[in-house]
Design a protein around this motif. Structure first.
Motif, PDB file in Angstrom:
ATOM      1  N   GLN A 184       0.822  -1.208   0.000  1.00 47.98           N
ATOM      2  CA  GLN A 184       0.000   0.000   0.000  1.00 47.98           C
ATOM      3  C   GLN A 184       0.857   1.260   0.000  1.00 47.98           C
ATOM      4  O   GLN A 184       0.517   2.249  -0.651  1.00 47.98           O
ATOM      5  CB  GLN A 184      -0.959  -0.060   1.186  1.00 47.98           C
ATOM      6  N   LEU A 185       1.994   1.213   0.679  1.00 43.79           N
ATOM      7  CA  LEU A 185       2.929   2.340   0.628  1.00 43.79           C
ATOM      8  C   LEU A 185       3.453   2.558  -0.789  1.00 43.79           C
ATOM      9  O   LEU A 185       3.527   3.700  -1.268  1.00 43.79           O
ATOM     10  CB  LEU A 185       4.100   2.088   1.579  1.00 43.79           C
ATOM     11  N   VAL A 186       3.825   1.476  -1.458  1.00 48.08           N
ATOM     12  CA  VAL A 186       4.310   1.587  -2.842  1.00 48.08           C
ATOM     13  C   VAL A 186       3.242   2.215  -3.726  1.00 48.08           C
ATOM     14  O   VAL A 186       3.528   3.105  -4.548  1.00 48.08           O
ATOM     15  CB  VAL A 186       4.723   0.197  -3.378  1.00 48.08           C
ATOM     16  N   LEU A 187       2.021   1.779  -3.573  1.00 49.15           N
ATOM     17  CA  LEU A 187       0.926   2.289  -4.395  1.00 49.15           C
ATOM     18  C   LEU A 187       0.603   3.740  -4.047  1.00 49.15           C
ATOM     19  O   LEU A 187       0.326   4.562  -4.944  1.00 49.15           O
ATOM     20  CB  LEU A 187      -0.294   1.391  -4.219  1.00 49.15           C
ATOM     21  N   GLN A 188       0.631   4.081  -2.770  1.00 48.95           N
ATOM     22  CA  GLN A 188       0.408   5.475  -2.375  1.00 48.95           C
ATOM     23  C   GLN A 188       1.460   6.390  -2.990  1.00 48.95           C
ATOM     24  O   GLN A 188       1.137   7.492  -3.475  1.00 48.95           O
ATOM     25  CB  GLN A 188       0.419   5.584  -0.845  1.00 48.95           C
ATOM     26  N   ARG A 189       2.700   5.944  -2.986  1.00 48.56           N
ATOM     27  CA  ARG A 189       3.759   6.763  -3.577  1.00 48.56           C
ATOM     28  C   ARG A 189       3.574   6.898  -5.078  1.00 48.56           C
ATOM     29  O   ARG A 189       3.790   7.976  -5.645  1.00 48.56           O
ATOM     30  CB  ARG A 189       5.118   6.154  -3.241  1.00 48.56           C
ATOM     31  N   ALA A 190       3.166   5.824  -5.731  1.00 46.44           N
ATOM     32  CA  ALA A 190       2.959   5.880  -7.184  1.00 46.44           C
ATOM     33  C   ALA A 190       1.847   6.859  -7.544  1.00 46.44           C
ATOM     34  O   ALA A 190       1.904   7.532  -8.584  1.00 46.44           O
ATOM     35  CB  ALA A 190       2.637   4.480  -7.715  1.00 46.44           C
ATOM     36  N   LEU A 191       0.831   6.950  -6.697  1.00 49.51           N
ATOM     37  CA  LEU A 191      -0.303   7.836  -6.955  1.00 49.51           C
ATOM     38  C   LEU A 191      -0.114   9.224  -6.346  1.00 49.51           C
ATOM     39  O   LEU A 191      -0.984  10.090  -6.494  1.00 49.51           O
ATOM     40  CB  LEU A 191      -1.587   7.209  -6.396  1.00 49.51           C
ATOM     41  N   GLY A 192       0.998   9.426  -5.643  1.00 49.71           N
ATOM     42  CA  GLY A 192       1.237  10.711  -5.012  1.00 49.71           C
ATOM     43  C   GLY A 192       0.303  10.993  -3.851  1.00 49.71           C
ATOM     44  O   GLY A 192      -0.065  12.149  -3.608  1.00 49.71           O
ATOM     45  N   LEU A 193      -0.085   9.945  -3.122  1.00 45.61           N
ATOM     46  CA  LEU A 193      -1.038  10.087  -2.020  1.00 45.61           C
ATOM     47  C   LEU A 193      -0.310  10.046  -0.678  1.00 45.61           C
ATOM     48  O   LEU A 193       0.717   9.390  -0.534  1.00 45.61           O
ATOM     49  CB  LEU A 193      -2.064   8.949  -2.063  1.00 45.61           C
ATOM     50  N   PRO A 194      -0.853  10.734   0.334  1.00 41.78           N
ATOM     51  CA  PRO A 194      -0.265  10.632   1.677  1.00 41.78           C
ATOM     52  C   PRO A 194      -0.497   9.245   2.248  1.00 41.78           C
ATOM     53  O   PRO A 194      -1.406   8.528   1.826  1.00 41.78           O
ATOM     54  CB  PRO A 194      -1.033  11.693   2.478  1.00 41.78           C
TER      55      PRO A 194
END
Length: 293
Positions: A212-222
């Motif tokens: 989920q951290l990887v995906l949050q970073r890919a989407l530019g999300l906190p």
């Protein structure tokens, strides 16, 4: 200035709440109340073949019987497909997601050919077969292009954690071959859309955090702060779950059910009314340090 605390409980309607899921529900409610924040309920029903008709309403009834009322009306993931599609479109446009033609059997065969057979009970890491294109085959699913490197994060109860997602999981699924949205994409999009700052959930979900951290970073999300709670286990030592026959909560005495759940969280039994016990446990709640990765 940090965002105002917003937490959530996100059950899957595959059956009524049981003793294990009440621990997570109570913990997330107490954490929100102790921090003076909001507590939301989200019904995670994207995996429709596993959902049971009426289980969502029964879960909400059980929560209400335990005095665990959300601060806003619940939301259902099944009504949020447009948000998930928009996120996938962004990832595809940025070259961070790609179509995959592989079946589960083909993935296991590819891993065996690479000398990486899957051990029993382990998730098969995707070997990257379709990373460079489909080679004329029809797309079945969509995957995230996971970058190399170890992901580090800190759990408020478990302490420092790490996982090499690229090596241990590989490029994971965002939309399944059956057209359903994958859990990882849905939960990340929903947490951002609902401005969730703190996730409190069962320890069995801790290994999802790095993805989920990887995906949050890919989407530019906190990303939120995480706290993973102890698991309730059956007589065989396995995690209590609906899949292994966990019995629905007996709410003839909600305070007794909550007291058992509180005990799993290291909280003391309380007398008086249900409301009195919830207030006392809120004051006693020990997890006040909110840390990021």
């Amino acid at each position: 200035m940090p965002a105002p605390y917003t937490g959530r409980f996100a059950p899957s309607p595959t059956g009524p709440l049981h003793a294990g899921s009440l621990v997570a529900a109570l913990a997330s409610w107490l954490d929100a109340r102790r921090h003076g924040g909001r507590w939301l309920v989200r019904i995670e029903d994207v995996d429709t073949p596993r959902c049971i008709a009426g289980a969502d309403r029964e879960i909400l009834r059980q929560l209400a019987a335990c005095g665990l009322q959300p601060d806003e009306p619940p939301v259902w993931q099944s009504a949020r497909g447009g948000l998930y599609q928009a996120a996938l479109d962004r990832l595809v446009a940025a070259g961070q997601a790609y179509p995959c033609a592989c079946s589960r059997k083909e993935i296991e065969q590819a891993l065996a050919a690479q000398g990486r057979p899957r051990r029993r009970g382990e998730e098969a890491p995707y070997p990257g077969t379709c990373r460079q294109g489909l080679r004329g085959r029809a797309a079945r699913a969509w995957r995230l292009r996971v970058p190399d490197g170890t992901v580090h994060w800190t759990d408020r109860r478990l302490g420092p954690q790490q996982q090499d997602v690229a090596r241990e999981v590989g490029d994971f699924v965002l939309r399944r071959a059956d057209g359903l949205w994958a859990y990882q994409l849905a939960v990340v999009v929903d947490d951002a859309d609902q401005a969730i700052t703190h996730v409190v959930r069962g320890e069995d979900l801790a290994d999802n955090t790095a993805r989920q951290l990887v995906l949050q970073r890919a989407l530019g999300l906190p990303h939120p702060a995480w706290l993973h709670t102890p698991l309730v286990r059956g007589a065989d030592g396995e995690k209590l779950s609906k899949q292994n026959g966990a019995q629905p909560l007996d709410l003839a005495d909600p305070l007794r059910a909550l007291t058992d759940a509180a005990g799993m969280l290291g909280l003391h039994a309380r007398g008086g009314s249900l409301a009195d016990a919830l207030r006392a446990w809120t004051a006693e709640w020990p997890f006040l340090q909110s840390t990021g990765d």
